[in-house]
Motif scaffolding. Sequence first.
Motif, short mmCIF file in Angstrom:
data_model
loop_
_atom_site.label_atom_id
_atom_site.label_comp_id
_atom_site.label_asym_id
_atom_site.label_seq_id
_atom_site.Cartn_x
_atom_site.Cartn_y
_atom_site.Cartn_z
N GLU A 1 -7.92 8.66 88.91
CA GLU A 1 -7.69 10.03 88.47
C GLU A 1 -6.35 10.28 87.79
OE1 GLU A 1 -8.35 12.27 92.03
OE2 GLU A 1 -10.38 11.46 92.30
N LEU A 2 -5.38 9.40 87.96
CA LEU A 2 -4.12 9.59 87.25
C LEU A 2 -4.35 9.47 85.75
CD1 LEU A 2 -1.66 7.50 89.48
CD2 LEU A 2 -1.66 9.99 89.18
N PRO A 3 -3.49 10.09 84.94
CA PRO A 3 -3.63 9.92 83.49
C PRO A 3 -3.65 8.44 83.12
CG PRO A 3 -2.01 11.62 83.99
CD PRO A 3 -2.36 10.98 85.30
N LEU A 4 -4.53 8.08 82.21
CA LEU A 4 -4.63 6.68 81.82
C LEU A 4 -3.30 6.15 81.29
CD1 LEU A 4 -6.44 4.21 81.43
CD2 LEU A 4 -7.12 5.15 79.20
N SER A 5 -2.52 7.00 80.67
CA SER A 5 -1.24 6.59 80.10
C SER A 5 -0.22 6.21 81.17
CB SER A 5 -0.65 7.71 79.24
OG SER A 5 -0.46 8.89 80.02
N ALA A 6 -0.51 6.51 82.45
CA ALA A 6 0.43 6.23 83.53
C ALA A 6 0.24 4.86 84.15
CB ALA A 6 0.30 7.29 84.63
N LEU A 7 -0.88 4.18 83.85
CA LEU A 7 -1.25 2.97 84.58
C LEU A 7 -0.89 1.70 83.82
CD1 LEU A 7 -3.01 5.12 86.06
CD2 LEU A 7 -4.81 3.39 86.21
N VAL A 8 -0.46 0.68 84.59
CA VAL A 8 -0.44 -0.69 84.10
C VAL A 8 -1.06 -1.58 85.18
CG1 VAL A 8 1.54 -0.47 82.54
CG2 VAL A 8 1.92 -1.08 84.95
N LEU A 9 -1.53 -2.76 84.76
CA LEU A 9 -2.23 -3.67 85.66
C LEU A 9 -1.35 -4.84 86.02
CD1 LEU A 9 -5.69 -3.75 83.85
CD2 LEU A 9 -4.95 -2.23 85.71
#
Length: 293
Positions: A202-210
Amino acid sequence: MWIDTHCHLDAPEFAADVARVRAEARARGVVCCVLPAVQVRDFAAVRALAHDGGDVYALGIHPLYVPQADDGDLERLEAALARWHDDPRLVAVGEIGLDFFVPALCTDAMRERQQRFYRAQLRLAQRHGLPVILHVRRSADALLAGLRAQAAAGRPVPGGIAHAFSGSRQQAQAFVDLGFRLGFGGAATFETARRLRALAAELPLSALVLETDAPDIPPQWLYVTAAERAAGRPQGRNTPAELPRIGAEIARLRGLTDAALARANWANACAALPRLGALLGPVPVGEVAGEAA
């Protein structure tokens, strides 16, 4: 094309076959790994691994290694950052941070010592114009306080990655507001990790890294319980080759294709670590994870 934003290829678990481990990951589409150092004596080895494997690296003193570090190690870190300042594969100061989970690190004296090393390394990152890779374990609020203090003093840290994030939505937003991306990996593959999976979804996609944090934080399909280990079943070894499968699980949680998540991860990692972006360039057009972009 995948980027593993946190991987310890210098760990003893990879000593016998690191080249094969990296080649297997590359064969599965992992184009680049970010290799954070954890103590001064590993700096040269981590740098060499990054250059040999076409990867990138960070230099820092991990909170788990603060007890055996001394003030001279901070000076040696500063010297290394200066010596390799022009190395395009040096992308961050890290892994640094605070750990308030390990009991031995939670005494008043050790908390203060961790804070001193953390804040000193934030100042070094700001001085050298590098983002930071943060170790966040029951310490999000204290880490945020250190970042805000730097900003209030007119010396803000240029963002970075909150590695293995597992905090609250409010803490997540606070890191994002300070220019950070949040690292998600194997822990988010466990069906029992409901709060973490909700954040990943649910977090903004722009906030995520793998990330994999290999050889640590194995995904669910590699995890072996303590009872199983006691019965003789070995723990599956986490490697960067697991990143596409981890990514596929997070993509499923978000209702995305693997390719869409891989592209977002590429863009977000390069935004968090600008030298990585300069090295790799824009998100490649073509096939990602076996799917047309």
